[in-house]
Enzyme design. Structure first.
Site, PDB file in Angstrom:
ATOM      1  N   HIS A   1      22.855 -24.788  11.112  1.00  0.00           N
ATOM      2  CA  HIS A   1      22.434 -23.541  11.760  1.00  0.00           C
ATOM      3  C   HIS A   1      23.619 -22.640  12.063  1.00  0.00           C
ATOM      4  CE1 HIS A   1      21.692 -21.281  15.572  1.00  0.00           C
ATOM      5  NE2 HIS A   1      20.641 -20.881  14.885  1.00  0.00           N
TER       6      HIS A   1
ATOM      7  N   ARG B   1      41.885  15.332  15.191  1.00  0.00           N
ATOM      8  CA  ARG B   1      41.813  15.761  16.595  1.00  0.00           C
ATOM      9  C   ARG B   1      43.228  15.983  17.126  1.00  0.00           C
ATOM     10  NH1 ARG B   1      37.445  11.056  16.766  1.00  0.00           N
ATOM     11  NH2 ARG B   1      39.140  10.213  15.505  1.00  0.00           N
TER      12      ARG B   1
ATOM     13  N   ARG C   1      40.843  20.156  13.905  1.00  0.00           N
ATOM     14  CA  ARG C   1      40.105  20.750  15.017  1.00  0.00           C
ATOM     15  C   ARG C   1      41.086  21.212  16.085  1.00  0.00           C
ATOM     16  NH1 ARG C   1      36.276  16.921  18.462  1.00  0.00           N
ATOM     17  NH2 ARG C   1      38.280  16.329  19.377  1.00  0.00           N
TER      18      ARG C   1
ATOM     19  N   GLU D   1      27.917  21.673  17.557  1.00  0.00           N
ATOM     20  CA  GLU D   1      27.691  20.570  18.494  1.00  0.00           C
ATOM     21  C   GLU D   1      26.920  21.017  19.726  1.00  0.00           C
ATOM     22  OE1 GLU D   1      31.614  19.145  19.561  1.00  0.00           O
ATOM     23  OE2 GLU D   1      32.448  21.134  19.188  1.00  0.00           O
TER      24      GLU D   1
ATOM     25  N   GLY E   1      29.216  18.017  14.896  1.00  0.00           N
ATOM     26  CA  GLY E   1      29.788  17.010  15.792  1.00  0.00           C
ATOM     27  C   GLY E   1      28.640  16.262  16.440  1.00  0.00           C
ATOM     28  N   THR E   2      28.162  15.215  15.775  1.00  0.00           N
ATOM     29  CA  THR E   2      26.914  14.584  16.210  1.00  0.00           C
ATOM     30  C   THR E   2      27.047  13.844  17.536  1.00  0.00           C
ATOM     31  OG1 THR E   2      27.444  12.694  14.779  1.00  0.00           O
ATOM     32  CG2 THR E   2      25.966  14.374  13.887  1.00  0.00           C
ATOM     33  N   ASN E   3      28.260  13.499  17.941  1.00  0.00           N
ATOM     34  CA  ASN E   3      28.411  12.837  19.242  1.00  0.00           C
ATOM     35  C   ASN E   3      28.001  13.784  20.368  1.00  0.00           C
ATOM     36  OD1 ASN E   3      29.475  10.720  17.766  1.00  0.00           O
ATOM     37  ND2 ASN E   3      31.593  11.271  18.179  1.00  0.00           N
ATOM     38  N   ASP E   4      28.607  14.974  20.396  1.00  0.00           N
ATOM     39  CA  ASP E   4      28.264  15.939  21.444  1.00  0.00           C
ATOM     40  C   ASP E   4      26.887  16.555  21.222  1.00  0.00           C
ATOM     41  OD1 ASP E   4      30.376  15.643  23.139  1.00  0.00           O
ATOM     42  OD2 ASP E   4      31.517  17.375  22.433  1.00  0.00           O
TER      43      ASP E   4
ATOM     44  N   CYS F   1      30.969  15.063  11.280  1.00  0.00           N
ATOM     45  CA  CYS F   1      32.206  14.351  11.612  1.00  0.00           C
ATOM     46  C   CYS F   1      32.072  13.452  12.833  1.00  0.00           C
ATOM     47  CB  CYS F   1      33.360  15.338  11.810  1.00  0.00           C
ATOM     48  SG  CYS F   1      33.124  16.507  13.165  1.00  0.00           S
TER      49      CYS F   1
END
Length: 956
Positions: free
Chosen positions: A538, A644, A701, A830, A851-854, A916
């Site tokens: 296992h 950044r 950026r 964003e 900016g998919t995070n923000d 990004c």
């Protein structure tokens, strides 16, 4: 007139279409043999020549070592005529096939397939996953009519075997096993030897010998008690260990028939002591309870946790496979084993597995006994071994994949109990895919689908920096069950491993043997070490599936869970001590050994070249330093999608002090003087990045975070003292400035383009550094493709302002240095408002980068810093299916991206669009980005290969 009926994907054959036994003297091997529990079973030759609908012929020839041969024609798509819940298989015919995994589970579908292509499979029946779903909906009771359907299927098995459940004169014993559509090793339950009671065991003893009969009975009592009645396995194990100690033996196999008969009585007493009720003796009641238990195990905590960890959703439940038993514990001409048709760790084209003489299958899979290498079978059972090798070749050619096979040899007769696609490590997956393409088994597009993105994640895990340096610290060696390297502090329970992981500590989980209940701790641990269990136990199977380093079957170690100590010879290792594991060699190493990043193999480079040939999306990297840029390029990045600039400010004390002077400046002149100190640092970093990315675009950026992030941490007095030293300002001036900088919600405050608009000299300094570095590198023969990205834009006017500053500085630098070059200016999308008015912003921008995070943070209204307080509650209650900061919210955030892309391109057809955020390296998110037509994704350097593969898998 004979008839055939299609029902839900199966070919149901009329009785006179079945293969009939040929008369006359039978000869050995390669035949489909009738299962028999007698010591001297008759071999049966089956020849089936009648043409069936969609099946031209299935031939089984006796004599010599000729293997079974199946010749199949494609079957036309079935027409559903009724809802069927029980499907039988055996004797060269099946009511199911390999394509029915969602209904029959992986195990049931593959048993049906193996039977239909002529391999020796004990007859049985499969209860569908839909029946499990009905069971759950029916208050965890068998739905109406299902028990009668099960009994009808049982009658088929009894007829095939000329034996009956509960009949002492013709005993039929059954196995009851789970089997979901997606393999979940060890997560659900199994019962073997079902059908035994005092009368049946006496009949079995008369036919097959007392020792075998009572060994089977005590195993059944243990397993049934644990799985069905909920009695801890340890209560039975204690009785077994006491018996072995009393008789002065070390192995179960050394106990006599009389010993085992006595043990059976002790086991029956365990039922009364633990549950207050007797062991149920009615075999049909045993079967009903076992079916219920397997259905119940679908919803067990360990199964739910495994599905959660592996993000397995959308399944109806588990199927139940009821099969007549074949026995590997009938003496030294019997045995059981598990194998992979290729090495699952390395991918080498060589049978890889283990075998136990005089044992049952669960002994190997559960890791209860440490088995022998498969090669021992070739020595002690050569004919069965040769047939097994031939069967492996048949199955690989049929499934066109590496297979995981369980088998039993009963008195030199081979029986195939299970086959499924084998779980493999990242290294194994890539080599198997490349080798099978080279062998002509599969094409490159199929190969791309065969390697999972998490396989690449495993390949990017570190190895030991210098294995020769730690040789003097090796204190034990076990089996190399799952490759890679792990360094951590020793813990002795799954719960502790989870706790330590949550505290940010690296843990090595040490167990005598793992059980399915340990799955959470195994996932949390950096590595796993077990004293017992083989390469197919296992622990090994689960660890390999996760790419988790594992050393199993380390006989030199003694584990004391109560004292929380590990003993190796005279050395004692306590909880919290550092230990290192080499899962590729099985070495257990004292202390904290150094790790090194992995390198790409030739197979991986070949495989990734196939992925790059078919994908449409470009893959860029988020990289902030020259070293990050080199890593990204080496991992196949086609440019930098996010550099950044603020990360450069923390590289040295001189830099951060200059930043703090800039922040504390009162006048523009003071601010410019501080920025002039920063400019050469920024220029130097940009030069290194441009050099590393020669010929590829670099998107930089401008400063994004709020200024308070650059201030010292600690209490106010400490901050003021440090700033006074750094800036030469008085404490009163500093207190005043800090008060002005303080914000209630900094992430929605004074940051991004708002800084550049309020302090244009900040944008000017950064842009000047970018273009001076670009021209300088260009003069040195480096091809520079700079792109400048303005963050946190919510209005076209903000972007227009910053573009004006950027173009003005660019013109000045080009004039000063006597060279011009092409460059792009774009913006991050964003803020939700920017997505809603994308057509206006696109008139100013040359590219969009989401900016998919923000964007996720602002669309949900979740603070990333605080979401942990409730996110696990949301996930556990099904309010959210995934962490939206890891897996893109396609219905909300995704629709903003889709809309902004469409609007932006309508206003500016030449607009380049990418993403990004870290979602750029998450496979399901990458598939969405490809679907809405983005040009590129950008992710961390180490996730670049994963994004490359995910982008290719969307296409194939």
């Amino acid at each position: 007139m004979m008839s055939s009926l299609f029902v839900e994907g199966m070919l149901l054959k009329s009785a006179d279409e079945s293969c009939l036994p040929a008369k006359g003297k039978q000869r050995r091997t390669g035949d489909l043999r009738r299962l028999n529990h007698h010591r001297q079973p008759a071999f049966v030759r089956w020849i089936c020549r009648r043409k069936l609908s969609g099946v031209s012929r299935i031939e089984f020839h006796s004599g010599g070592l000729t293997p079974p041969r199946a010749v199949l024609n494609p079957v036309s798509p079935p027409v559903t005529t009724t809802k069927k819940r029980v499907f039988t298989f055996g004797k060269g015919r099946s009511e199911g096939n390999k394509d029915m995994k969602s209904l029959l589970g992986g195990k049931g579908a593959n048993l049906a397939e193996m039977a239909s292509i002529g391999l020796s499979v004990p007859p049985g029946l499969t209860i569908s996953t839909e029946a499990c779903e009905e069971y759950q909906q029916n208050g965890k009771k068998l739905p109406p009519g299902l028990w009668d359907e099960i009994l009808e299927g049982l009658r088929y098995v009894q007829k095939e075997m000329s034996a009956s459940l509960g009949d002492p004169s013709k005993p039929l014993l059954l196995s009851v096993r789970s089997g979901a559509a997606i393999s979940m090793p060890g997560m659900m339950d199994t019962v073997l030897n079902l059908g035994l009671n005092d009368e049946v065991v006496a009949g079995l003893a008369g036919k097959s010998g007392a020792r075998f009969a009572y060994d089977s009975y005590r195993r059944f009592l243990d397993m049934f008690g644990n799985v069905v009645m909920g009695i801890p396995h340890s209560l039975f194990d204690e009785k077994l260990e006491e018996m072995k100690a009393e008789k002065g033996v070390h192995l179960d196999t050394d106990l006599t028939a009389a010993d085992l008969k006595d043990l059976v009585e002790q086991y029956k007493n365990v039922y009364v002591e633990a549950k207050g009720e007797k062991f149920p003796t009615d075999p049909k009641k045993q079967l009903e309870l076992a079916v219920n238990a397997v259905f119940d195990s679908w919803d067990s905590p360990r199964a739910n946790k495994y599905r959660s960890i592996n993000q397995i959703t959308g399944l109806k439940g588990t199927a139940v496979n009821i099969q007549c038993m074949v026995f590997g514990n009938m003496g030294n001409t019997s045995g059981t084993g598990v194998l992979f048709t290729r090495n699952p760790s390395t991918g080498e084209k060589k049978l890889y597995g283990e075998f136990l003489v005089n044992a049952q299958g669960e002994d190997v899979v559960a890791g209860i006994r440490t088995p022998e290498d498969l090669a021992t079978m070739e020595t002690c059972m050569p004919e069965a071994y040769r047939e097994l090798v031939e069967n492996c070749k048949i199955l690989e050619r049929h499934y066109k994949d590496m297979m995981d096979i369980e088998f039993t040899v009963q008195e030199n007769r081979l029986w195939m109990l299970q086959c499924r696609t084998g779980k493999r490590t990242g290294k194994g997956a890539v080599r198997i895919a490349v080798d099978m393409v080279n062998e002509g088994l599969i094409d490159t597009r199929t190969a791309i689908k065969r390697v999972e993105t998490q396989h690449l994640d495993q390949l990017l895990h570190p190895q030991f920096e210098n294995p020769s340096a730690y040789k003097s610290h090796v204190v034990a060696t076990g089996l190399p069950a799952s490759p890679g390297a792990a360094v951590g502090q020793v813990v002795f329970s799954a719960e502790d491993a989870e706790t330590w992981h949550a505290q940010g500590k690296s843990a090595i989980l040490v167990r005598t043997e793992t059980s399915p209940e340990d799955v959470g701790g195994m996932h949390a641990a950096a590595g796993i070490l077990t004293a017992r269990g083989g390469m197919t136990s296992h622990a090994a199977v689960v660890a390999r599936g996760w790419g988790k380093c594992c050393v199993s079957g380390c006989a030199d170690i003694r584990v004391n869970d109560d004292m929380k100590v590990l003993t190796i010879g005279d050395r004692v290792i306590k909880e919290g001590d550092w230990l290192s594991l080499n899962g590729s060699t099985g070495e257990v190493i004292l202390g904290k050994q150094l790790l090194a990043p992995p390198a790409m193999s030739n197979d991986l480079e070949t495989f990734m070249s196939w992925a790059d040939q078919v994908r449409r999306l470009k893959v860029m990297a988020n990289a902030d330093t020259p070293n990050d840029a080199l890593t990204a390029r080496n991992n196949g990045a086609q440019g930098i999608g996010l550099c950044r600039t603020e990360h450069m400010f923390f590289a040295s004390d001189e830099r951060i002090k200059a930043v703090r002077k800039m922040i504390m400046a009162v006048t523009p002149e003071q601010r410019k003087a501080a920025l002039d100190l920063l400019l050469p640092y920024q220029r130097s970093d940009f030069e290194g990045i441009f050099r590393a990315m020669d010929g590829l675009p670099v998107t930089i950026r401008l400063l994004d975070p709020p200024l308070h992030e650059f201030l010292p941490e600690g209490d106010l007095e400490h901050i003021v003292n440090e700033l006074a030293v750094d800036t030469g300002m008085s404490e009163d001036e500093i207190y005043s400035k800090i008060e002005k900088l303080s914000e209630v919600n900094p992430m929605l405050g004074f940051r991004g383009c708002r800084l550049g608009i309020s302090y244009p000299e900040l944008t000017e300094m950064q842009v000047r550094a970018i273009f001076q570095a670009a021209v300088s590198m260009n003069n040195q023969g480096v091809t520079v493709i700079p792109e400048i990205m303005v963050p946190l834009v919510g209005t076209p006017q903000e972007l227009r302002h910053q573009i004006g500053v950027i173009r003005g500085v660019a013109a000045n630098v080009f004039a000063e240095m006597g060279l011009t070059m092409d460059y792009k200016v774009g913006t991050m999308i964003e803020i939700p408002r920017a997505a809603l008015i994308a057509e206006e912003i696109a008139k100013e921008a040359e590219f969009f980068s989401f900016g998919t995070n923000d964007l996720t943070q602002m669309t949900f209204g979740y603070s990333r810093d605080d979401v942990g307080k409730f996110l696990q509650i949301y996930l556990s209650q099904g309010i959210l299916q995934h962490d939206p900061f890891e897996v893109l919210d396609q219905k909300g955030v995704g629709q903003l991206i889709k809309m902004a892309t469409e609007k932006g391109r309508a206003a500016n057809p030449n607009l380049k669009v990418g993403i990004c955020g870290e979602h750029g390296g998450e496979p399901s998110s990458v598939a969405f980005f490809d679907g809405v037509g983005l040009d590129y994704v950008s992710c961390s350097p180490f996730r670049v290969p994963i994004a490359r593969l995910a982008a290719a898998q969307v296409v194939v």
